[in-house]
Scaffold this active site. Structure first.
Site, PDB file in Angstrom:
ATOM      1  N   SER A   1       0.295  -2.158   2.629  1.00 49.00           N
ATOM      2  CA  SER A   1       0.921  -3.486   2.644  1.00 49.00           C
ATOM      3  C   SER A   1       1.695  -3.671   3.935  1.00 49.00           C
ATOM      4  CB  SER A   1       1.881  -3.630   1.453  1.00 49.00           C
ATOM      5  OG  SER A   1       2.692  -4.783   1.573  1.00 49.00           O
TER       6      SER A   1
ATOM      7  N   TYR B   1       9.055  -1.116  -4.277  1.00 49.66           N
ATOM      8  CA  TYR B   1       7.683  -1.464  -3.895  1.00 49.66           C
ATOM      9  C   TYR B   1       7.468  -1.233  -2.402  1.00 49.66           C
ATOM     10  CZ  TYR B   1       3.617  -4.310  -2.741  1.00 49.66           C
ATOM     11  OH  TYR B   1       2.402  -4.740  -2.252  1.00 49.66           O
TER      12      TYR B   1
END
EC number: 1.1.1.1
Length: 254
Positions: free
Chosen positions: A138, A151
């Site tokens: 990500s 996260y």
């Protein structure tokens, strides 16, 4: 890598970005696409089969949080059937900073364990043929969304792991690169929880900024697969594909 006639394993190939990427892969004509996912979706599998009947699409239930030994057993079944596997895509991910342990287990440990398991079949030190790994990380691995620090940290860890895999390629024969999507319109980002509720509107605030569709992301994902560049850190953001140059601040010198 030319996708045509290749054997590909796609972990979480039925998710938001995953399913559109599976569609684009099938269009490119691999010999086999093996999808490992936690929840079976017969309609999605049927759609992929209909998209290109020449491609053999198979599904196995798989939870990335199982021990390495369990993953190895599943991979042995797949390797016994296919004989060779060219590409492993690790795509499992969750976004919910309420679930601290599961976020780390899925986003980081699961990627490490699945990779570790496939090394039993690929590692050239064991007589294996080598292979290619594409890890979905990500852009939060570059710079965190600080309202979801768990996260973001899990994705930074997955990115660091992938960078190390690439450097180990001369030893293992296994190359690797990371796929780092920006904010993409999936169910993942429509509603999620910030850590300790530091920002209850984090999902809403994110979606106020420019995003990309899952199709745009998937099309660029396939371009990255075709480029097949060991060590590449691909940013897939706003419908564009860009190779990121990692800034080195320290070196172990070993």
């Amino acid at each position: 890598m030319v996708i045509a006639n290749k054997n590909i394993i796609f972990v979480a190939g039925l998710g938001g970005i995953g399913f559109d990427t599976s569609r684009e892969i099938v269009k490119s004509g691999p010999k086999n696409l093996v999808i490992l996912d936690r929840i079976e979706n017969p309609a999605a599998i049927a759609e992929l089969k209909a998209l290109n009947p020449k491609v053999i699409v198979t599904f196995y239930p798989y939870d990335v949080t199982v021990p390495v030994a369990e993953t190895t057993k599943l991979l042995k079944i797949i390797f016994d059937k296919l004989k060779t596997v060219d590409l492993l895509i690790n795509g499992a991910g969750i976004l919910d900073d309420y679930q601290i342990e599961r976020t780390i287990a899925v986003n980081f440990t699961g990627t490490v364990n699945t990779t570790t398991a496939i090394m039993s079949f690929w590692d050239k030190r064991k007589g294996g043929p080598g292979g290619v790994i594409a890890n979905i990380c990500s852009v939060t691995g570059f710079n965190a969304i600080y309202q979801v620090p768990v996260y973001s940290a899990s994705k930074a860890a997955a990115l660091s792991f992938t960078n190390s895999l690439a450097k180990l390629a001369p030893i293992t024969g296994v190359t690797a690169y990371s796929i780092n999507p920006g904010i993409t319109k999936t169910t993942l980002v429509h509603k999620f929880n910030s850590w300790l509720d530091v920002e209850p509107r984090v999902a809403e605030l994110l979606l106020e900024h420019p995003t990309q569709t899952t199709l745009q992301c998937a099309q660029n994902f396939v371009k990255a697969i075709e480029a097949n560049q060991n060590g590449a850190i691909w940013k897939l953001d706003l419908g564009r594909l860009e190779a990121i140059e990692w800034t080195k601040h320290w070196d172990s010198h070993i």
